[in-house]
Design an enzyme around this catalytic site. Structure first.
Site, PDB file in Angstrom:
ATOM      1  N   GLU A 115     -17.883  -0.008  29.972  1.00 34.81           N
ATOM      2  CA  GLU A 115     -17.803  -1.001  31.045  1.00 34.81           C
ATOM      3  C   GLU A 115     -17.093  -0.443  32.273  1.00 34.81           C
ATOM      4  O   GLU A 115     -16.259   0.441  32.167  1.00 34.81           O
ATOM      5  CB  GLU A 115     -17.059  -2.242  30.534  1.00 34.81           C
ATOM      6  CG  GLU A 115     -17.839  -2.947  29.425  1.00 34.81           C
ATOM      7  CD  GLU A 115     -17.185  -4.241  28.931  1.00 34.81           C
ATOM      8  OE1 GLU A 115     -17.907  -5.218  28.765  1.00 34.81           O
ATOM      9  OE2 GLU A 115     -15.963  -4.269  28.692  1.00 34.81           O
ATOM     10  N   CYS A 128     -12.436   0.172  38.641  1.00 35.65           N
ATOM     11  CA  CYS A 128     -11.755   0.543  37.409  1.00 35.65           C
ATOM     12  C   CYS A 128     -12.779   1.253  36.520  1.00 35.65           C
ATOM     13  O   CYS A 128     -13.752   0.654  36.086  1.00 35.65           O
ATOM     14  CB  CYS A 128     -11.212  -0.727  36.759  1.00 35.65           C
ATOM     15  SG  CYS A 128     -10.346  -0.415  35.238  1.00 35.65           S
ATOM     16  N   CYS A 135     -11.786   3.859  22.386  1.00 31.60           N
ATOM     17  CA  CYS A 135     -10.548   4.634  22.543  1.00 31.60           C
ATOM     18  C   CYS A 135     -10.077   5.026  21.151  1.00 31.60           C
ATOM     19  O   CYS A 135     -10.117   4.203  20.237  1.00 31.60           O
ATOM     20  CB  CYS A 135      -9.485   3.797  23.256  1.00 31.60           C
ATOM     21  SG  CYS A 135      -7.992   4.725  23.653  1.00 31.60           S
ATOM     22  N   CYS A 139      -3.532   0.742  20.809  1.00 32.96           N
ATOM     23  CA  CYS A 139      -2.430  -0.092  21.282  1.00 32.96           C
ATOM     24  C   CYS A 139      -2.743  -1.502  20.800  1.00 32.96           C
ATOM     25  O   CYS A 139      -3.872  -1.980  20.931  1.00 32.96           O
ATOM     26  CB  CYS A 139      -2.339  -0.016  22.801  1.00 32.96           C
ATOM     27  SG  CYS A 139      -2.129   1.695  23.355  1.00 32.96           S
ATOM     28  N   CYS A 142      -4.487  -4.216  22.982  1.00 32.99           N
ATOM     29  CA  CYS A 142      -5.647  -3.816  23.800  1.00 32.99           C
ATOM     30  C   CYS A 142      -6.954  -3.993  23.039  1.00 32.99           C
ATOM     31  O   CYS A 142      -7.115  -3.472  21.942  1.00 32.99           O
ATOM     32  CB  CYS A 142      -5.480  -2.363  24.239  1.00 32.99           C
ATOM     33  SG  CYS A 142      -6.921  -1.715  25.112  1.00 32.99           S
ATOM     34  N   CYS A 388      -7.374  -6.290  32.623  1.00 34.31           N
ATOM     35  CA  CYS A 388      -6.777  -5.155  31.897  1.00 34.31           C
ATOM     36  C   CYS A 388      -6.792  -5.411  30.408  1.00 34.31           C
ATOM     37  O   CYS A 388      -6.307  -6.439  29.945  1.00 34.31           O
ATOM     38  CB  CYS A 388      -5.315  -4.976  32.258  1.00 34.31           C
ATOM     39  SG  CYS A 388      -4.996  -4.667  33.953  1.00 34.31           S
TER      40      CYS A 388
HETATM   41  N1  SAH Z   1      -5.882   4.138  28.242  1.00 36.11           N
HETATM   42  C1  SAH Z   1      -5.149   4.160  29.446  1.00 36.11           C
HETATM   43  C2  SAH Z   1      -5.834   3.449  30.588  1.00 36.11           C
HETATM   44  C3  SAH Z   1      -6.571   2.154  30.314  1.00 36.11           C
HETATM   45  S1  SAH Z   1      -5.762   0.621  30.143  1.00 36.11           S
HETATM   46  C4  SAH Z   1      -3.793   3.570  29.241  1.00 36.11           C
HETATM   47  O1  SAH Z   1      -3.558   2.968  28.217  1.00 36.11           O
HETATM   48  O2  SAH Z   1      -2.950   3.769  30.102  1.00 36.11           O
HETATM   49  C5  SAH Z   1      -5.050   0.061  31.667  1.00 36.11           C
HETATM   50  C6  SAH Z   1      -3.765  -0.730  31.447  1.00 36.11           C
HETATM   51  O3  SAH Z   1      -4.011  -2.033  30.849  1.00 36.11           O
HETATM   52  C7  SAH Z   1      -2.814  -0.012  30.502  1.00 36.11           C
HETATM   53  O4  SAH Z   1      -1.518  -0.063  30.980  1.00 36.11           O
HETATM   54  C8  SAH Z   1      -2.961  -0.842  29.250  1.00 36.11           C
HETATM   55  O5  SAH Z   1      -1.868  -0.657  28.407  1.00 36.11           O
HETATM   56  C9  SAH Z   1      -3.079  -2.230  29.804  1.00 36.11           C
HETATM   57  N2  SAH Z   1      -3.571  -3.211  28.838  1.00 36.11           N
HETATM   58  C10 SAH Z   1      -4.265  -2.979  27.698  1.00 36.11           C
HETATM   59  N3  SAH Z   1      -4.533  -4.143  27.057  1.00 36.11           N
HETATM   60  C11 SAH Z   1      -4.003  -5.143  27.812  1.00 36.11           C
HETATM   61  C12 SAH Z   1      -3.991  -6.564  27.703  1.00 36.11           C
HETATM   62  N4  SAH Z   1      -4.580  -7.176  26.690  1.00 36.11           N
HETATM   63  N5  SAH Z   1      -3.368  -7.268  28.663  1.00 36.11           N
HETATM   64  C13 SAH Z   1      -2.804  -6.640  29.717  1.00 36.11           C
HETATM   65  N6  SAH Z   1      -2.803  -5.295  29.886  1.00 36.11           N
HETATM   66  C14 SAH Z   1      -3.396  -4.558  28.943  1.00 36.11           C
HETATM   67 FE1  SF4 Z   2      -6.611   3.096  24.524  1.00 33.37          FE
HETATM   68 FE2  SF4 Z   2      -6.256   0.546  25.193  1.00 33.37          FE
HETATM   69 FE3  SF4 Z   2      -4.184   2.025  24.403  1.00 33.37          FE
HETATM   70 FE4  SF4 Z   2      -5.276   2.493  26.791  1.00 33.37          FE
HETATM   71  S1  SF4 Z   2      -4.233   0.621  26.169  1.00 33.37           S
HETATM   72  S2  SF4 Z   2      -4.686   4.037  25.229  1.00 33.37           S
HETATM   73  S3  SF4 Z   2      -7.451   2.053  26.319  1.00 33.37           S
HETATM   74  S4  SF4 Z   2      -5.962   1.464  23.145  1.00 33.37           S
END
Ligand code: SAH
Ligand code: SF4
Length: 415
Positions: A115, A128, A135, A139, A142, A388
């Site tokens: 996406e 973005c 991934c 996390c 996420c 995000c």
């Molecule tokens: N993988 C990279 C970049 C993609 S995510 C990273 O983790 O940095 C972009 C941002 O959105 C990151 O800071 C991530 O931690 C945050 N993010 C992920 N899931 C989220 C959620 N459910 N609500 C708000 N931010 C989130």
């Molecule tokens: Fe991967 Fe989501 Fe963690 Fe970013 S925030 S490293 S996309 S699992």
């Protein structure tokens, strides 16, 4: 599932060619375009000139059809069309949020889906961009991390997102190209090339914050961003590009030295216990190591600060004590930092809740009072799951047991 090592855990693999046997030129360096032209039979000098012209048409004008390349001899255009394509990702779905945010579900030539999101603001437009399908990290807050299927995107697939956004926004320069008049060596080139004027841009900024961990796909992300920054093409300044990492420490110095874009770090917690839980990569590269890598990040200074992203999770990482510890750490490592507080964006089955608005404000105020900027990011595109951490190409709701199993598998693979 493949076993990720600590650097570039996945390869891009062999993706079938979109144009049958034809080579897609998107994502190749200028020299590599010259190289494939030589392989196809041009002599080196001609290949170099053609590569320069083709580059300009692809990245400056957004052309996808060799017939439109008016400074290339008419007889040569079918020869190019037979051998090469200028591809775009396939658009599976395009959605527009009530707040103007746009999300595209894209498909690669092998059918894998990813996406991209465009976020318009009064003074800028931010694209973005995804670096991987899914991934390898997980996390806990996420949605992307719950995807089982993962592969790296190639440079062409990454830069293809930017090209597609320009197509969709209808903002390729109109008119003809300055400095690219008809080829004097080609009698049959069209004579209508003159000057063009660059018009106002909607797409002004790029964030590598879509699906995937960009520093686990370093070479392809670097290749794509070099193309995006190239002055003869898309020409976006490195100051308008931000790469976000969850903390792949061994690749951070190289990102600064070799790509040179702004850095954002997904910190999200200030104690080992909580960060181990919510950003499991922390078990491999801890907070101290990560902050030291930030202090050493090439090119960071007070004019170009590192952004620390901090997702606000209710009763998890949002206390006054957490805010004070965040300030202490930033000062201890003398980091040129700003903090970006992200209200948690929910997704089906997510194990967390967003902090209350009062809590977010109090947290932000404590950091501001210490002299560090800590704005709260306004969630954009939540209604179309474009905010995000909401990106996930197959929108199924996994059970808690499935989520736990995926998390365990990914954690085991991290080692
Ligand atoms: N993988 C990279 C970049 C993609 S995510 C990273 O983790 O940095 C972009 C941002 O959105 C990151 O800071 C991530 O931690 C945050 N993010 C992920 N899931 C989220 C959620 N459910 N609500 C708000 N931010 C989130
Ligand atoms: Fe991967 Fe989501 Fe963690 Fe970013 S925030 S490293 S996309 S699992």
């Amino acid at each position: 599932m493949q076993i990720p090592g600590h650097i570039d855990p996945l390869t891009t693999g062999t993706v079938p060619l979109r144009g049958g046997n034809r080579i897609d030129l998107v994502g190749l360096t200028r020299d590599a375009i010259g190289g494939v032209l030589v392989e196809a039979g041009l002599d080196a000098k001609a290949a170099k000139l053609r590569a320069k012209q083709i580059w300009h048409w692809i990245y400056h004008r957004g052309v996808t059809d060799f017939e439109a390349m008016t400074d290339i001899a008419k007889t040569m255009r079918p020869w190019l069309t037979d051998r090469f394509i200028i591809g775009r990702p396939t658009v599976r779905e395009a959605q527009v949020s009530g707040d103007g945010t746009r999300k595209w579900l894209l498909a690669a030539a092998d059918g894998q889906e990813y996406e991209m999101v465009f976020i318009p603001d009064a003074d800028r437009g931010t694209l973005c961009v995804s670096s991987q399908v899914g991934c390898t990290l997980n996390c806990r807050f996420c949605h992307t991390g719950t995807m089982r299927l993962v592969r790296n995107l190639g440079a062409g697939e990454i830069v293809g997102q930017v090209l597609l956004a320009r197509d969709a926004l209808g903002e390729w320069p109109k008119g003809t190209m300055a400095g690219f008049g008809p080829d004097p060596e080609d009698d049959d080139a069209d004579d209508d090339a003159g000057h063009y004027t660059a018009d106002g841009r909607m797409l002004t900024n790029i964030v590598m914050m879509g699906m995937g961990e960009p520093l686990y796909n370093f070479d392809e992300v670097k290749g794509a961003l070099k193309i995006v920054m190239d002055g003869d093409g898309l020409a976006l300044s490195k100051r308008r590009i931000t790469l976000s990492t969850s903390g792949v420490v061994p690749m951070m110095a190289r990102a600064g030295d070799e790509i040179g874009v702004n850095l954002a770090v997904s910190l999200h917690a200030v104690t080992k216990e909580i960060r181990d839980e919510i950003v499991p990569l922390n078990r491999k590269y801890g907070i101290e190591e990560l902050l030291q890598a930030c202090a050493d990040y090439p090119g960071a200074n007070n004019a170009r600060r590192i952004t620390f992203e901090y997702v606000m999770l209710k009763d998890k990482n949002d206390s006054d004590e957490d805010a004070r510890e965040l300030v202490r750490l930033i000062k201890q490592y003398k980091l040129p930092a700003k903090v970006n507080l992200i209200p948690f964006n929910p997704w089906p089955g997510a194990p967390y809740e967003c902090s209350t608005p009062e809590r977010v404000r109090a947290f932000s105020n404590l950091i501001f009072k210490a002299g560090i900027s800590a704005p709260v990011r306004t969630p954009r595109g939540r209604d179309i799951m474009a905010a995000c951490g909401q990106l996930k190409s197959a929108a199924t709701k996994p059970t808690r047991a499935e989520l736990d199993r995926i998390a365990e598998e990914k954690q085991a693979a991290l080692g």
